[in-house]
Design a protein around this motif. Structure first.
Motif, PDB file in Angstrom:
ATOM      1  N   HIS A  56      53.235 131.172  16.543  1.00 29.56           N
ATOM      2  CA  HIS A  56      53.125 129.706  16.424  1.00 29.56           C
ATOM      3  C   HIS A  56      53.521 129.215  15.038  1.00 29.56           C
ATOM      4  O   HIS A  56      54.132 128.164  14.887  1.00 29.56           O
ATOM      5  CB  HIS A  56      51.696 129.270  16.743  1.00 29.56           C
ATOM      6  CG  HIS A  56      51.478 127.801  16.583  1.00 29.56           C
ATOM      7  ND1 HIS A  56      51.095 127.230  15.386  1.00 29.56           N
ATOM      8  CD2 HIS A  56      51.629 126.771  17.453  1.00 29.56           C
ATOM      9  CE1 HIS A  56      51.001 125.917  15.548  1.00 29.56           C
ATOM     10  NE2 HIS A  56      51.308 125.613  16.783  1.00 29.56           N
ATOM     11  N   VAL A  58      50.981 129.232  12.611  1.00 25.77           N
ATOM     12  CA  VAL A  58      49.694 128.942  11.951  1.00 25.77           C
ATOM     13  C   VAL A  58      49.477 129.947  10.827  1.00 25.77           C
ATOM     14  O   VAL A  58      48.958 129.617   9.770  1.00 25.77           O
ATOM     15  CB  VAL A  58      48.537 129.037  12.980  1.00 25.77           C
ATOM     16  CG1 VAL A  58      47.195 129.080  12.286  1.00 25.77           C
ATOM     17  CG2 VAL A  58      48.583 127.875  13.931  1.00 25.77           C
ATOM     18  N   SER A  75      55.579 123.675  10.684  1.00 25.15           N
ATOM     19  CA  SER A  75      54.348 123.015  11.141  1.00 25.15           C
ATOM     20  C   SER A  75      54.577 121.603  11.658  1.00 25.15           C
ATOM     21  O   SER A  75      53.728 121.039  12.334  1.00 25.15           O
ATOM     22  CB  SER A  75      53.323 122.998  10.010  1.00 25.15           C
ATOM     23  OG  SER A  75      53.844 122.273   8.936  1.00 25.15           O
ATOM     24  N   ASP A  76      55.728 121.004  11.361  1.00 28.94           N
ATOM     25  CA  ASP A  76      55.979 119.648  11.832  1.00 28.94           C
ATOM     26  C   ASP A  76      56.651 119.607  13.206  1.00 28.94           C
ATOM     27  O   ASP A  76      57.053 118.551  13.660  1.00 28.94           O
ATOM     28  CB  ASP A  76      56.867 118.895  10.827  1.00 28.94           C
ATOM     29  CG  ASP A  76      56.045 118.416   9.644  1.00 28.94           C
ATOM     30  OD1 ASP A  76      54.820 118.333   9.801  1.00 28.94           O
ATOM     31  OD2 ASP A  76      56.630 118.159   8.587  1.00 28.94           O
ATOM     32  N   TYR A  78      56.565 119.943  17.196  1.00 30.47           N
ATOM     33  CA  TYR A  78      55.549 119.809  18.236  1.00 30.47           C
ATOM     34  C   TYR A  78      56.063 120.241  19.609  1.00 30.47           C
ATOM     35  O   TYR A  78      55.491 119.868  20.614  1.00 30.47           O
ATOM     36  CB  TYR A  78      55.007 118.382  18.259  1.00 30.47           C
ATOM     37  CG  TYR A  78      54.341 118.035  16.956  1.00 30.47           C
ATOM     38  CD1 TYR A  78      53.038 118.430  16.700  1.00 30.47           C
ATOM     39  CD2 TYR A  78      55.040 117.363  15.963  1.00 30.47           C
ATOM     40  CE1 TYR A  78      52.437 118.168  15.486  1.00 30.47           C
ATOM     41  CE2 TYR A  78      54.446 117.093  14.736  1.00 30.47           C
ATOM     42  CZ  TYR A  78      53.149 117.491  14.500  1.00 30.47           C
ATOM     43  OH  TYR A  78      52.556 117.232  13.300  1.00 30.47           O
ATOM     44  N   ILE A 101      46.196 113.441  18.559  1.00 26.39           N
ATOM     45  CA  ILE A 101      47.315 114.384  18.441  1.00 26.39           C
ATOM     46  C   ILE A 101      48.652 113.677  18.684  1.00 26.39           C
ATOM     47  O   ILE A 101      49.665 114.022  18.067  1.00 26.39           O
ATOM     48  CB  ILE A 101      47.117 115.632  19.353  1.00 26.39           C
ATOM     49  CG1 ILE A 101      48.152 116.702  19.037  1.00 26.39           C
ATOM     50  CG2 ILE A 101      47.143 115.287  20.815  1.00 26.39           C
ATOM     51  CD1 ILE A 101      48.133 117.209  17.618  1.00 26.39           C
ATOM     52  N   GLY A 103      49.196 110.665  17.735  1.00 29.42           N
ATOM     53  CA  GLY A 103      49.417 109.997  16.446  1.00 29.42           C
ATOM     54  C   GLY A 103      49.958 110.969  15.409  1.00 29.42           C
ATOM     55  O   GLY A 103      50.902 110.669  14.676  1.00 29.42           O
ATOM     56  N   VAL A 104      49.363 112.158  15.372  1.00 27.26           N
ATOM     57  CA  VAL A 104      49.803 113.189  14.415  1.00 27.26           C
ATOM     58  C   VAL A 104      51.263 113.557  14.665  1.00 27.26           C
ATOM     59  O   VAL A 104      52.052 113.697  13.729  1.00 27.26           O
ATOM     60  CB  VAL A 104      48.896 114.446  14.533  1.00 27.26           C
ATOM     61  CG1 VAL A 104      49.508 115.634  13.806  1.00 27.26           C
ATOM     62  CG2 VAL A 104      47.512 114.163  13.975  1.00 27.26           C
TER      63      VAL A 104
ATOM     64  N   GLU B 132      41.581 125.863  10.944  1.00 28.93           N
ATOM     65  CA  GLU B 132      42.538 126.581  11.795  1.00 28.93           C
ATOM     66  C   GLU B 132      43.032 125.673  12.924  1.00 28.93           C
ATOM     67  O   GLU B 132      44.214 125.683  13.276  1.00 28.93           O
ATOM     68  CB  GLU B 132      41.899 127.843  12.364  1.00 28.93           C
ATOM     69  CG  GLU B 132      42.919 128.713  13.064  1.00 28.93           C
ATOM     70  CD  GLU B 132      42.356 130.009  13.581  1.00 28.93           C
ATOM     71  OE1 GLU B 132      41.281 129.973  14.211  1.00 28.93           O
ATOM     72  OE2 GLU B 132      42.994 131.043  13.371  1.00 28.93           O
ATOM     73  N   ARG B 135      45.600 123.276  11.626  1.00 31.94           N
ATOM     74  CA  ARG B 135      46.892 123.951  11.454  1.00 31.94           C
ATOM     75  C   ARG B 135      47.570 124.125  12.812  1.00 31.94           C
ATOM     76  O   ARG B 135      48.777 123.946  12.939  1.00 31.94           O
ATOM     77  CB  ARG B 135      46.702 125.307  10.781  1.00 31.94           C
ATOM     78  CG  ARG B 135      46.402 125.148   9.307  1.00 31.94           C
ATOM     79  CD  ARG B 135      46.307 126.494   8.637  1.00 31.94           C
ATOM     80  NE  ARG B 135      45.968 126.352   7.223  1.00 31.94           N
ATOM     81  CZ  ARG B 135      45.322 127.247   6.515  1.00 31.94           C
ATOM     82  NH1 ARG B 135      44.933 128.362   7.069  1.00 31.94           N
ATOM     83  NH2 ARG B 135      45.057 127.043   5.252  1.00 31.94           N
ATOM     84  N   ALA B 136      46.764 124.505  13.809  1.00 36.93           N
ATOM     85  CA  ALA B 136      47.334 124.706  15.150  1.00 36.93           C
ATOM     86  C   ALA B 136      47.885 123.391  15.700  1.00 36.93           C
ATOM     87  O   ALA B 136      48.873 123.385  16.423  1.00 36.93           O
ATOM     88  CB  ALA B 136      46.270 125.263  16.084  1.00 36.93           C
ATOM     89  N   LEU B 137      47.259 122.292  15.351  1.00 36.87           N
ATOM     90  CA  LEU B 137      47.706 120.983  15.845  1.00 36.87           C
ATOM     91  C   LEU B 137      48.821 120.400  14.984  1.00 36.87           C
ATOM     92  O   LEU B 137      49.409 119.383  15.341  1.00 36.87           O
ATOM     93  CB  LEU B 137      46.527 119.988  15.851  1.00 36.87           C
ATOM     94  CG  LEU B 137      45.375 120.282  16.806  1.00 36.87           C
ATOM     95  CD1 LEU B 137      44.234 119.302  16.561  1.00 36.87           C
ATOM     96  CD2 LEU B 137      45.821 120.201  18.251  1.00 36.87           C
ATOM     97  N   GLY B 138      49.063 121.018  13.845  1.00 37.30           N
ATOM     98  CA  GLY B 138      50.059 120.462  12.920  1.00 37.30           C
ATOM     99  C   GLY B 138      49.534 119.229  12.203  1.00 37.30           C
ATOM    100  O   GLY B 138      50.311 118.389  11.743  1.00 37.30           O
ATOM    101  N   ALA B 139      48.203 119.097  12.125  1.00 41.69           N
ATOM    102  CA  ALA B 139      47.608 117.918  11.478  1.00 41.69           C
ATOM    103  C   ALA B 139      47.465 118.159   9.977  1.00 41.69           C
ATOM    104  O   ALA B 139      46.996 119.216   9.557  1.00 41.69           O
ATOM    105  CB  ALA B 139      46.244 117.621  12.083  1.00 41.69           C
ATOM    106  N   ARG B 140      47.890 117.191   9.195  1.00 39.12           N
ATOM    107  CA  ARG B 140      47.777 117.288   7.739  1.00 39.12           C
ATOM    108  C   ARG B 140      46.501 116.585   7.269  1.00 39.12           C
ATOM    109  O   ARG B 140      45.874 115.847   8.034  1.00 39.12           O
ATOM    110  CB  ARG B 140      48.989 116.622   7.088  1.00 39.12           C
ATOM    111  CG  ARG B 140      50.307 117.286   7.468  1.00 39.12           C
ATOM    112  CD  ARG B 140      50.584 118.461   6.494  1.00 39.12           C
ATOM    113  NE  ARG B 140      51.710 119.264   6.937  1.00 39.12           N
ATOM    114  CZ  ARG B 140      52.977 118.991   6.696  1.00 39.12           C
ATOM    115  NH1 ARG B 140      53.295 117.913   6.033  1.00 39.12           N
ATOM    116  NH2 ARG B 140      53.919 119.795   7.112  1.00 39.12           N
ATOM    117  N   HIS B 143      45.929 112.963   8.019  1.00 43.29           N
ATOM    118  CA  HIS B 143      45.623 112.639   9.419  1.00 43.29           C
ATOM    119  C   HIS B 143      44.122 112.776   9.687  1.00 43.29           C
ATOM    120  O   HIS B 143      43.581 112.078  10.542  1.00 43.29           O
ATOM    121  CB  HIS B 143      46.336 113.607  10.371  1.00 43.29           C
ATOM    122  CG  HIS B 143      47.821 113.516  10.347  1.00 43.29           C
ATOM    123  ND1 HIS B 143      48.633 114.597  10.068  1.00 43.29           N
ATOM    124  CD2 HIS B 143      48.653 112.472  10.571  1.00 43.29           C
ATOM    125  CE1 HIS B 143      49.894 114.229  10.135  1.00 43.29           C
ATOM    126  NE2 HIS B 143      49.937 112.938  10.419  1.00 43.29           N
TER     127      HIS B 143
END
Lengths: 243, 235
Positions: A56, A58, A75-76, A78, A101, A103-104, B132, B135-140, B143
């Motif tokens: 992934h 991570v 990481s950007d 989706y 999510i 929104g993210v 974690e 990070r998995a969601l790609g959230a900074r 956010h």
């Protein structure tokens, strides 16, 4: 399923992951080309979850590289979603997490409503959309975790032992959802140590042992006649001595 | 014994009759402390949240300084502020010395590190728990700060109440920068000190009782918030 997935093949090149002096993923190379469900199988502590997190992005490998259709994961991006074994949530409603999510990921606002309703419906959470996560059962929480991943319409869905704490009906519900996602064209890569579950779901198996790829094969042939000695022992339910 | 009983009775009479002098002092005390809490909170919440979620050069230094300042001696704050605000000081032109504004400033400085440190700890706890997943969601960080603050709201209320408790009980700094001037900068704590030294124990006792009441109210509120949270988690 042979639908084309723009992010495949996934190539793992001499991948290693170490913490201190301990090597947890050891010079692992593999290629996942086909669509459908790839199951990463192995006993507890084999390195399945680590491998999935490396795929992934991570986690970053200590050595080697990962390429999704020749791209290093960022990481950007989706187009892939990871469902953790122990997902965590805010003290908010079911719907909030899906809105969050979207929104993210900077999904267009005009698409939010339709996507959320669809994810809630497909995961059987429509009735619960205003409920706080803390009031949900284990099965509902895992379905929410799946809905949160699915709302992004990922091309690749990575699932880390998602049913490990669920009862049989909840497991069955979850597996039905996973198959639905596969049938809609998403590539599924899932870790499990549960052999019957792997047999029910897998199109392909990657058998991991002590951080190394012991065997990679099409599911039917793997379960009929595994070629590696380690996998033969594992499928017979025999204890594997640590080396 | 008789004298002591008489002091209690007169103190109670001052409270129950809503004595004008008493009310004026209590009112000014509350205005000063609440203003200080408001100012400190507005700075401390973003500061604590940023320190909890971001890592940057100087992070450890700022965190260490904030933690050390939690036990800041009030008289030192009072002295420093006095030097800044006195006519010959760099902020002398503002004419703030011996005013309620100076007292607000002093209390803000005293409680800012307390609220910010408690906020940092609370938000960091939530942030680490979800790291974690983020990070998995790609959230900074940007956010997640607001949802994390919402999750840490009970700790936020507790830290604000702690700050208010500290501010309202403070005497050293406000005495130096406020001057304890009648009708201008006389608050509960400074009045208690003054009236006790003059032997006027009735007013001091009445104000002491009110301070105790405020202190107990704050503690009870914090326990209520904590127990409510535990009960909800348990259910």
């Amino acid at each position: 399923m042979t639908q084309l997935n723009p992010h495949l093949p996934l190539r793992l090149d001499n991948l290693s992951y170490s913490i201190g002096s301990k090597t947890l993923i050891d010079n692992l190379s593999a290629e996942i080309k086909s669509a459908g469900i790839s199951i990463i199988l192995g006993h507890n502590g084999a390195g399945k979850s680590l491998l999935l997190k490396l795929m992934h992005g991570v986690l970053q490998p200590s050595a080697g590289a990962i390429y999704w259709q020749q791209q290093i994961p960022d990481s950007d991006q989706y187009w892939r979603s990871l469902v953790l074994q122990k997902p965590s949530f805010f003290e908010r409603s079911v719907r909030f997490h899906l809105e969050f999510i979207l929104g993210v990921s900077k999904t267009e606002k005009s698409q939010h409503r339709e996507r959320i309703e669809h994810a809630l419906e497909i995961c059987g959470l429509s009735e619960l959309h205003q409920r706080k996560v803390s009031s949900l059962s284990g099965g509902e929480i895992q379905r929410l975790s799946l809905a949160r991943a699915w709302v992004l319409r990922p091309k690749v869905l990575l699932l880390d032992e998602p049913t490990v704490a669920l009862d049989p009906p909840a497991v069955s519900q979850f597996e039905t959802l996973v198959k639905q996602f596969r049938d809609s064209g998403s590539k599924i890569i899932m870790t499990t140590h549960d052999i019957p579950q792997a047999q029910r779901l897998a199109d392909e198996v990657l058998f991991i042992y002590q951080g190394k790829l012991a065997e990679q094969a099409e599911a039917n042939s793997f379960f009929k006649a595994p070629t590696s000695c380690i996998a033969q022992h594992y499928l017979k339910g025999q204890l594997i001595a640590e080396t | 014994m008789q004298e002591s009983t008489s002091i209690w009775a007169q103190a109670w009479y001052l409270i129950s009759s809503l004595d004008a002098t008493l009310l004026e002092i209590v009112s000014l005390s509350l205005r000063v402390s609440l203003s200080a809490v408001l100012i400190a909170t507005l700075i401390a919440i973003p500061l604590g949240a940023i320190l909890a979620c971001y890592r940057f050069i100087g992070h450890t230094a700022i965190t260490s300084i904030l933690t050390a300042l939690m036990g800041l001696p009030p008289v030192v704050v009072g002295l420093g502020l006095y030097m800044l605000l006195s006519r010959s000081g760099p902020m002398g032109d503002l004419n703030l010395l011996f005013s309620s504004s100076a007292m607000v400033l002093a209390q803000s400085i005293l409680i800012l590190p307390i609220i910010a440190s408690l906020m940092q700890q609370a938000v960091a706890e939530h942030y680490q728990r979800h790291l974690e997943q983020f990070r998995a969601l790609g959230a900074r960080q940007h956010h997640v700060i607001l949802p994390l603050l919402w999750d840490a709201r009970r700790a936020l209320i507790t830290s604000v109440l702690t700050g208010f408790g500290r501010a309202s009980a403070e005497v050293g700094a406000v005495l130096i920068v406020g001057g304890n001037i009648n009708h201008v900068s006389r608050v509960m704590t400074t009045t208690i000190a003054l009236e006790t030294s003059k032997g006027n124990l009735e007013l001091a006792m009445a104000l002491g009782l009110i301070l105790l009441f405020i202190s107990f109210s704050i503690t009870s509120l914090m326990i209520l918030i904590r127990d409510d949270h535990r009960l909800k988690n348990h259910n």
